[in-house]
Design an enzyme around this catalytic site. Structure first.
Site, mmCIF file in Angstrom:
data_model
loop_
_atom_site.group_PDB
_atom_site.id
_atom_site.type_symbol
_atom_site.label_atom_id
_atom_site.label_comp_id
_atom_site.label_asym_id
_atom_site.label_seq_id
_atom_site.Cartn_x
_atom_site.Cartn_y
_atom_site.Cartn_z
ATOM 1 N N SER A 174 38.915 -34.674 -1.333
ATOM 2 C CA SER A 174 39.495 -33.487 -2.154
ATOM 3 C C SER A 174 38.979 -32.280 -2.721
ATOM 4 O O SER A 174 39.687 -31.265 -2.430
ATOM 5 C CB SER A 174 40.128 -34.285 -3.707
ATOM 6 O OG SER A 174 40.214 -33.774 -4.879
ATOM 7 N N SER A 175 37.849 -32.229 -3.012
ATOM 8 C CA SER A 175 37.170 -31.449 -3.010
ATOM 9 C C SER A 175 37.056 -29.721 -2.081
ATOM 10 O O SER A 175 37.196 -28.917 -2.423
ATOM 11 C CB SER A 175 35.677 -31.215 -4.016
ATOM 12 O OG SER A 175 35.638 -32.263 -5.218
ATOM 13 N N TYR A 262 25.988 -25.688 -11.168
ATOM 14 C CA TYR A 262 26.578 -24.385 -10.300
ATOM 15 C C TYR A 262 28.335 -24.172 -11.046
ATOM 16 O O TYR A 262 29.071 -24.000 -10.902
ATOM 17 C CB TYR A 262 25.938 -23.301 -10.391
ATOM 18 C CG TYR A 262 24.506 -22.971 -10.329
ATOM 19 C CD1 TYR A 262 23.690 -22.701 -11.265
ATOM 20 C CD2 TYR A 262 23.418 -23.797 -9.765
ATOM 21 C CE1 TYR A 262 23.201 -21.867 -12.156
ATOM 22 C CE2 TYR A 262 22.026 -23.826 -10.007
ATOM 23 C CZ TYR A 262 21.612 -22.977 -11.261
ATOM 24 O OH TYR A 262 20.811 -23.393 -11.335
ATOM 25 N N HIS A 308 14.631 -31.688 -9.919
ATOM 26 C CA HIS A 308 14.676 -32.986 -11.056
ATOM 27 C C HIS A 308 13.472 -33.926 -10.639
ATOM 28 O O HIS A 308 13.765 -34.807 -11.053
ATOM 29 C CB HIS A 308 15.879 -33.356 -10.546
ATOM 30 C CG HIS A 308 16.826 -32.114 -10.570
ATOM 31 N ND1 HIS A 308 17.672 -32.156 -11.522
ATOM 32 C CD2 HIS A 308 17.612 -30.835 -10.362
ATOM 33 C CE1 HIS A 308 18.845 -31.339 -11.766
ATOM 34 N NE2 HIS A 308 19.046 -29.924 -10.569
ATOM 35 N N LYS A 336 23.812 -12.250 -17.443
ATOM 36 C CA LYS A 336 25.055 -12.855 -17.877
ATOM 37 C C LYS A 336 25.022 -12.875 -19.126
ATOM 38 O O LYS A 336 25.771 -12.163 -19.827
ATOM 39 C CB LYS A 336 25.575 -14.049 -17.256
ATOM 40 C CG LYS A 336 25.645 -13.811 -15.836
ATOM 41 C CD LYS A 336 26.511 -14.732 -15.310
ATOM 42 C CE LYS A 336 27.478 -14.659 -13.861
ATOM 43 N NZ LYS A 336 28.912 -15.875 -13.928
#
Lengths: 663, 436
Positions: A174-175, A262, A308, A336
């Protein structure tokens, strides 16, 4: 209220100019309807994930509690993470991608409308498949990160991990389909004059996210294919008894997993970059720098995955390199934050609910950013990783960041989607409950983590110094859930009796606010000509947007109207006089024609059920794998082949049906 | 509709204060697993990094939030007619807020890289070697220099560097004693290392945890670390390396409910002698719950174990055991030797020729341990008996089968028709409690 009184109201059922029966929703290829489907489905999954979190927090309210068993708890935290990431935040972002990208770039639909419908149905089926595991009491229990070898067959013989692996594969399809669709849409379907550096910030963020999806999802797909092969066909990618190195999974997973962060946060950044300028009446501060920062974050996001994994023993060189790249990524992120603050600086800030959520993102994401830098230092990270400090950190990023931005985005775009405003008074209650609840839930986790509380524990012993902080977190979750309840009430109530919004209730600068709310199925009766980053401000207040770069050179070549030349001296019009100016400017603001696309002679894609059938075929095919583990090979083969046939046949029929009627 | 931003402002003021308060309080006894305790050079190094990061982080936090709140207050809309000037950027400012964070990060990066190098250098050659082997869900500890194999309890001499070699027998785990050092993962088919020196730890008991999710009872994979004097450590290690103390049949059974390690005196530094192992534990008949005995080597005194290291896990409802039963240690030994309950399939008791299993924890000196079931329960009759009776009810997912007659096995989802009676369990408990 800056509500324009001129635009007529549209009841939501009449939205998008089409029919409203169930069949029309099953066969729709309209990006706005698909966006709405995404919105409702993902909000539903958000509530499911929230309830899972509620049980988790209830269990941890005090030491040695056994509200649920260890096994159930492990399923709950696995599904909470998986649901929130893949079934709530990502599709919530997809709801905005679908609804907004064509509107913001002045297009009538996405590049591949039927593929878009396919993406939604695949997502829905994937989500339902994953959650169907609860029904047989075998929900995934290996954590959202699914570390091998725990997820390999010898250590997880049940169907739990099968549901997780297959579910993620389905969702990945789907993505990926959606990502290719949006990339094509943004590259090819921008209205005349909208060059890349005139795209609204949300579309920019969405654009970058699509590339992240296209580059990151194949990696998790490969990792999952290996695991799938290990589990179903006896290969040895992660089989430690056969000498496999389980770090293979970790590297592949985090090469996907960090860009995924992100993927989750940039859409919210985009929404906030729309909301802050509108309610500050000031353009975004440093537009090019924001674009570069977003792109740089995305690029660097592929080079930090091993932070990680500081505890796995990669050695001092790798630890140092990944530590430094991780620190580096904080720089564009910080840029930002400051650019947002300076967007508001010197502005005229109106505190709507949407604005409050956007401001909350700036404030709360900062906390998540600071704690993020704290675990970019590997020796210090060895004391933080896998503790509640990390849980605090990423909830400040994903709730304080993504969800705050998405809530803000819903309040901001609700009038465009439904034609009605959400209640500001309920909105205020909703915001403050969410804000207080969020901080009360997650801030104490910094302390319980630094005081040694490991993650993913279904209970803990008394006298460890964690009781108070855990009780605070649990109380906070209660407040947070109350806040979400108010949100749901507001969301549903405003659908019926919210104030009528009109085209542009907020005084916003971008194209989507130039058309009726909800937009007609064809979006723009006349495709707009874009001459700046802030087309509507050009119309309403050209004096104020004079400093915006208006590169007329390229526009003349492609025969674009330049708003400035049409509206020479309309300085200062924010209020009710825009229709007159709009007329002068060449119909940049459209009012409802009440006509369908057909009547206007606008070719629109035909509705079709085939993408749904195709997605269904894929679901059946993947589900067949489950029977392999139940040792019912004939049934498995029948299901897999049957599903594949259904998929291929419907795909064939889909391809052979023309998109539009001949015209 | 201007909304007051006071709650946010108050929060901004409160957080650093809270943080400072917290930093002051974190090393006290109220927070027994705080990572800010500096009992090892590892935690001191990390502490320096934390110091830098917390102050810089607090500074950035206060600066950014103050700037945000000031902007919100200063530029709130006072009239709907306001037409702010459209500013599109400011190159100087933007360069500034790219450069300043870069400098701040450099301040963190330099000591970070230095600490990476120091903490990951090779351990001292004369370090105490400890092999850590992770199992679902317990810890096996081996001291190759001493020939000791034990489970779930570490003894470390104060002031001597200890070098852990970390391996797992099944899935991934992570070895973590918050007060003494950072985590290090146990990775299948890898060997990892972690070293530190508990130089300023003092005599004490520290909690250990599994940091990496490892399945059903990940939560219940805890362990204890005792830092003891060098002499006590030698005494403990020497005794732990010996064969089981229980050698001759006894006529007297240990008093039910007697705390493990029951003996008479606690000459902490007294070295154990192998010659003393044949002494029947007659002293076990006494009720006095004391801590160590010369003949059985040093054991960390029960009454000196701080509250946070004494497990408080509740016994699951419905798991009954007749605690008034008095078992016979020799009968217990005979039961095990005869294969009753199948204990010999998994457990080793050095000195008992039929107990040769290697799957479960080594029980040679099980009575010298303060806890059972990977730090989940105190090692007393009440818990040990129930553990033997139905371990799977006591600890979810555990491999050890349910053994008590008529008990419900939550894994097999069946009630056991045969199995050990409470009397037999009392005998086995008596035997195990004799294994000091």
């Amino acid at each position: 209220m800056a509500t324009t009184a001129t635009a007529p109201a549209f009841a939501p059922t009449e939205s998008y100019g089409g029919e409203s029966g169930l069949w029309s929703w099953l066969t729709t290829v309209d990006h706005k309807r698909i966006g709405t489907l995404y919105l409702f489905t993902s909000l539903f999954f958000f509530l499911v994930g929230g309830l899972e979190a509620g049980v988790i927090r209830a269990q941890l309210a005090g030491p040695n509690q056994h509200l649920v068993s260890a096994e159930t708890y492990n399923q709950l935290f696995t599904m909470h993470g998986t649901t929130m990431i893949f079934l709530a935040v990502m599709p919530l972002s997809a709801a905005f991608f679908n609804f907004l990208i064509p509107l913001q770039i002045g297009a009538r639909d996405v590049a591949f409308p039927r593929l878009n419908a396919f993406s939604y149905w695949v997502f829905l089926f994937g989500g339902l498949f994953m959650n169907a595991s609860w029904l047989i009491g075998a929900a995934p229990n290996g954590g959202w990160f699914g570390y091998a070898p725990l997820t390999t067959l010898p250590y997880s013989p049940g169907l739990n991990i099968d549901f997780w692996v297959i579910g993620l594969q389905i969702l990945g399809v789907s993505s990926l389909a959606a990502a290719f669709n949006f990339i094509t849409t943004i590259i090819n379907m921008r209205a005349p004059g909208m060059n890349l550096m005139r795209m609204p910030m949300f579309t920019w963020n969405a654009f970058v996210v699509q590339f992240l999806l296209v580059l990151a999802f194949p990696v998790i797909t490969i990792a999952l294919v290996f695991l799938q092969f290990d589990r179903f066909f006896g290969t040895n990618f992660y089989t430690v008894a056969a000498g496999a190195d389980p770090l293979l999974w970790q590297h592949l997973f985090w090469i996907f997993g960090h860009p995924e962060v992100y993927i989750l946060i940039l859409p919210a950044f985009g929404l906030v970059s729309e909301i802050l300028p509108t309610f500050s009446r000031k353009p975004i501060f440093g537009y090019p720098v924001m674009v570069y920062a977003t792109s740089l974050i995305a690029f660097l996001g592929f080079g930090v995955w091993a932070h990680h994994m500081f505890a796995v023993g990669m050695g001092p060189i790798a630890d140092s390199v990944f530590s430094l790249t991780t620190m580096l990524i904080a720089i564009p992120t910080g840029v930002k934050i400051f650019n947002w603050i300076f967007t508001m600086w010197g502005g005229s800030i109106r505190f709507t609910t949407a604005m409050k959520y956007a401001i909350a993102l700036v404030g709360l994401f900062t906390i998540g950013g600071i704690s993020g830098v704290m675990h970019s230092s590997p020796p210090a990270d060895l004391q933080q990783t896998d503790t509640y400090f990390i849980v605090a950190h990423f909830h400040y990023v994903l709730f304080g960041g993504s969800m705050m931005g998405i809530f803000g985005g819903i309040y901001y775009y609700y009038p465009k989607i439904t034609g009605r405003l959400m209640s500001e008074s309920l909105g205020s209650v909703n915001f403050w409950l969410t804000f207080v609840g969020m901080n009360l839930t997650f801030f104490p986790m910094h302390f319980s983590g630094l005081l040694g509380m490991p993650r993913r524990v279904y209970t803990y012993d008394a006298g460890q110094g964690w009781d108070t902080f855990n009780m605070m977190s649990t109380v906070g979750t209660g407040v947070l859930m109350l806040g979400v309840l108010v949100f749901v009430i507001n969301f549903l109530k405003s659908y019926r009796d919210g104030e009528v919004a009109g085209n542009d209730p907020w005084g916003a600068p971008s194209l989507e606010w130039s058309i009726p709310s909800p937009p007609p199925e064809y979006n723009f009766a006349r495709i707009p000509h874009v001459t700046s980053r802030y087309p509507l401000w050009d119309l309403k207040s050209p004096g104020l947007s004079a400093e915006v770069p208006h590169s007329e050179h390229g526009d003349r070549r492609i025969d674009v109207d330049v708003a400035r030349t049409h509206v020479a001296n309309g300085h200062g019009a924010w209020g009710g006089s825009e229709p007159k100016q709009a007329a002068e400017a060449g119909a940049h603001i459209e009012h409802s024609t009440g006509k369908t696309a057909l009547e206007l002679g606008i070719p629109m894609p035909n509705p079709t059920i085939k993408p749904l059938i195709c997605a269904l075929g894929m679901l059946v095919m993947f589900s067949g794998l489950l029977f392999i583990h139940k040792d019912r090979m004939p049934l498995a083969l029948a299901t897999i082949i049957g599903g594949a046939l259904l998929m291929v046949v419907s795909l064939y029929a889909w391809v052979l049906t023309p998109l539009e009627d001949p015209h | 509709m201007p909304v007051t931003s006071r709650p946010r402002r108050r929060l901004a003021a409160a957080l650093p204060a809270l943080l400072a308060l917290f930093l002051a309080a974190c090393s006290t006894a109220a927070y027994p697993n705080s990572i800010f305790t500096r009992h090892t050079e590892f935690n001191r190094e990390v502490g320096v990094l934390f110091q830098i990061m917390i102050w810089l982080g607090t500074f950035v936090f206060v600066f950014v939030e103050a700037l945000l709140l000031y902007a919100l207050w200063r530029f709130r809309r006072k009239s709907d007619d306001e037409r702010p000037e459209h500013v599109h950027g400011n190159t100087t400012l933007e360069i500034l807020w790219t450069a300043i964070p870069a400098v701040i990060l450099a301040v963190i990066a330099v000591p970070t890289v230095r600490t990476i190098v120091t903490t990951q250098a090779a351990a001292k050659a004369d370090a105490l070697q400890v092999q850590v082997i992770g199992h679902q869900w317990w810890w096996e500890f081996k001291y190759p220099q001493y020939g000791v194999t034990t489970a779930n309890e570490l003894y470390l001499p104060i002031g001597r560097t200890v070098n852990f070699s970390l391996k797992t027998i099944d899935v991934l785990h992570s070895f973590w004693i918050p007060q003494l050092g950072g985590k290090r993962d146990l990775i299948s088919n890898h060997e990892n290392f972690l070293w530190f020196t508990p130089d300023s730890a003092g005599v004490g008991a520290w909690n250990g945890f599994c940091g990496e999710y490892c399945g059903t009872s990940h939560t219940n994979m805890r362990f204890r670390t005792f830092t003891v004097t060098a002499a006590d450590f030698e005494s403990w290690a020497k005794h732990q390396a010996s064969s089981a103390v229980f050698a001759a049949p006894t006529t007297a059974a240990p008093t039910p409910g007697a705390v493990v390690g029951s003996a008479t005196s606690a000459p902490a530094a007294a070295p154990a002698t192998l010659a003393s192992v044949s002494v029947p534990p007659a002293s076990a008949t006494t009720d006095a719950p004391s801590t160590a005995v010369g003949s059985t080597g040093y054991v960390f005194p029960q009454d000196k174990i701080p509250a946070h290291a004494v497990p408080g896990t509740p016994i699951p409802a419905g798991l009954a055991y007749n605690e008034s039963l008095r078992g016979d240690a020799d009968r217990g030994r005979q039961l095990l030797t005869a294969g009753q309950g199948g204990c010999l399939g998994c457990h080793m008791i050095k000195g008992n020729p039929s107990m040769l299993g290697v799957v479960g924890p080594n029980l040679t000196h099980v009575a010298s341990r303060a806890t059972i079931a990977a730090g989940l329960f105190p090692n007393d009759t009440r818990h040990l008996a129930r553990w033997i009776k139905n371990a799977r009810a006591m600890k979810p997912g555990v491999t050890m089968p349910t053994l008590g007659r008529g008990e419900y096995d939550p894994v097999m989802k069946a009630t056991l028709p045969q199995g050990l009676t409470d009397e037999q369990i009392a005998d086995i408990v008596a035997y195990l409690q004799a294994l000091k």
